[in-house]
Design a protein around this motif. Structure first.
Motif, PDB file in Angstrom:
ATOM      1  N   LYS A  19       0.838  -1.210   0.000  1.00  0.00           N
ATOM      2  CA  LYS A  19       0.000   0.000   0.000  1.00  0.00           C
ATOM      3  C   LYS A  19       0.866   1.250   0.000  1.00  0.00           C
ATOM      4  CE  LYS A  19      -1.906   1.363   3.856  1.00  0.00           C
ATOM      5  NZ  LYS A  19      -1.360   2.743   3.997  1.00  0.00           N
ATOM      6  N   ASP A  20       1.880   1.276   0.852  1.00  0.00           N
ATOM      7  CA  ASP A  20       2.767   2.439   0.928  1.00  0.00           C
ATOM      8  C   ASP A  20       3.560   2.611  -0.365  1.00  0.00           C
ATOM      9  OD1 ASP A  20       1.837   2.821   3.477  1.00  0.00           O
ATOM     10  OD2 ASP A  20       3.527   1.806   4.452  1.00  0.00           O
ATOM     11  N   GLU A  21       4.019   1.521  -0.955  1.00  0.00           N
ATOM     12  CA  GLU A  21       4.745   1.604  -2.217  1.00  0.00           C
ATOM     13  C   GLU A  21       3.842   2.161  -3.323  1.00  0.00           C
ATOM     14  OE1 GLU A  21       6.241  -2.246  -3.057  1.00  0.00           O
ATOM     15  OE2 GLU A  21       7.748  -2.238  -1.443  1.00  0.00           O
ATOM     16  N   GLY A  22       2.584   1.719  -3.327  1.00  0.00           N
ATOM     17  CA  GLY A  22       1.645   2.238  -4.320  1.00  0.00           C
ATOM     18  C   GLY A  22       1.388   3.721  -4.143  1.00  0.00           C
ATOM     19  N   ALA A  23       1.306   4.167  -2.882  1.00  0.00           N
ATOM     20  CA  ALA A  23       1.087   5.587  -2.630  1.00  0.00           C
ATOM     21  C   ALA A  23       2.248   6.433  -3.158  1.00  0.00           C
ATOM     22  CB  ALA A  23       0.890   5.818  -1.136  1.00  0.00           C
ATOM     23  N   LEU A  24       3.459   5.953  -2.971  1.00  0.00           N
ATOM     24  CA  LEU A  24       4.634   6.678  -3.479  1.00  0.00           C
ATOM     25  C   LEU A  24       4.621   6.729  -5.010  1.00  0.00           C
ATOM     26  CD1 LEU A  24       7.440   5.320  -1.104  1.00  0.00           C
ATOM     27  CD2 LEU A  24       6.383   7.595  -1.070  1.00  0.00           C
TER      28      LEU A  24
END
Length: 274
Positions: free
Chosen positions: A69-74
């Motif tokens: 999820k965090d990687e997608g947000a970046l």
């Protein structure tokens, strides 16, 4: 078939047990005070181990999903939208009931003009978290992008009910949806009038009669049909707009007569078959 014996895994396993092993097992069962753990304790340990292993797997899935999820947000912040969606789809496979993943996915799909998938993703977000006002806001914006104005108004109203203090809902989302709703109503009314006027031209009562072309009746009929034709052409050039204050106005495009528009005289000739 009735004479056949049933086959099961217990029978198959039992065939491999030697006679001495069975005797030792029976002797152990007769000695409840033995040093080894009883059968009930072994089963309890086995079930506990299975449960613990399952908990560890779930914890691993949650941690990996959060990382994705965090990687997608970046990636989304960098404008790499499709890569972000791929990350979130992988996270959804691990934690399919996480509303945050669907909500972020809906936002990016809206940016990409993937209007229908954006609505479906936002619907999943509010399904798993129905009292989350941001999920309803995202759903409303996706519905607006799809053209479902009435549904968007309802979604924004639900979001306001859940979070009355959020100013963007009051000042931006719902007012804009109301303006579009008014415009849609006015546009539907304009289309209705246009179709009605067109039908009056094609099925004008003046075209159903035979006229003496030297009489004044022909002139009056031509004037009546010409007025309907002018009204129809005006409606075709008219666009419904809303000003900054939300007032509905109409603007007439400065265009010439349409190429397929027939004059009243031509219509009479076609109607009479001449």
């Amino acid at each position: 078939m009735a004479g056949m014996t049933s086959f099961g895994w217990k029978r198959k396993v039992g065939e491999k047990v030697t006679k001495s092993a069975v005797q030792q097992f029976e002797e152990g069962a007769e000695e409840p005070g033995g040093d080894g753990p009883g059968r009930g304790e072994e089963e309890a340990d086995w079930l506990h181990a299975i449960k613990r292993r399952r908990e560890i797997l779930l914890e691993d899935c949650v941690l990996k999903s959060k990382r994705l999820k965090d990687e997608g947000a970046l990636l989304a912040e960098e404008g790499r939208h499709w890569e972000a969606i791929k990350k979130w789809d992988e996270a959804i496979q691990l934690t399919p009931d996480n509303p945050l993943l669907y909500e972020m996915k809906s936002q990016v799909l809206t940016i990409l003009q993937e209007v229908f998938p954006a609505v479906k993703a936002a619907e999943m977000a509010v399904k798993y978290r129905p009292l989350w006002w941001e999920g309803w806001q995202t759903l409303g914006r996706a519905q607006l992008n799809l053209g479902e104005v009435d549904l968007a108004v309802r979604s924004f109203q639900v979001a306001i009910h859940l979070c009355p203090s959020e100013r963007t809902l009051w000042q931006e989302d719902l007012p804009w949806a109301w303006k579009l709703q008014k415009q849609h109503v006015a546009t539907r009314e304009k289309i209705r009038q246009e179709e009605e006027t067109k039908n009056q031209i094609l099925n004008a009562p003046e075209l159903q009669q035979d006229y003496d072309f030297e009489s004044d009746e022909v002139l009056a009929a031509c004037v009546a049909v010409a007025e309907r034709q002018a009204r129809y052409e005006e409606l075709q050039r008219t666009t419904v707009v809303i000003d900054s204050e939300g007032n509905i106005k109409t603007a007439v495009n400065a265009e010439g007569e349409s190429e397929d528009a027939a004059t009243p005289t031509e219509q009479f000739v076609k109607a009479r078959g001449l």
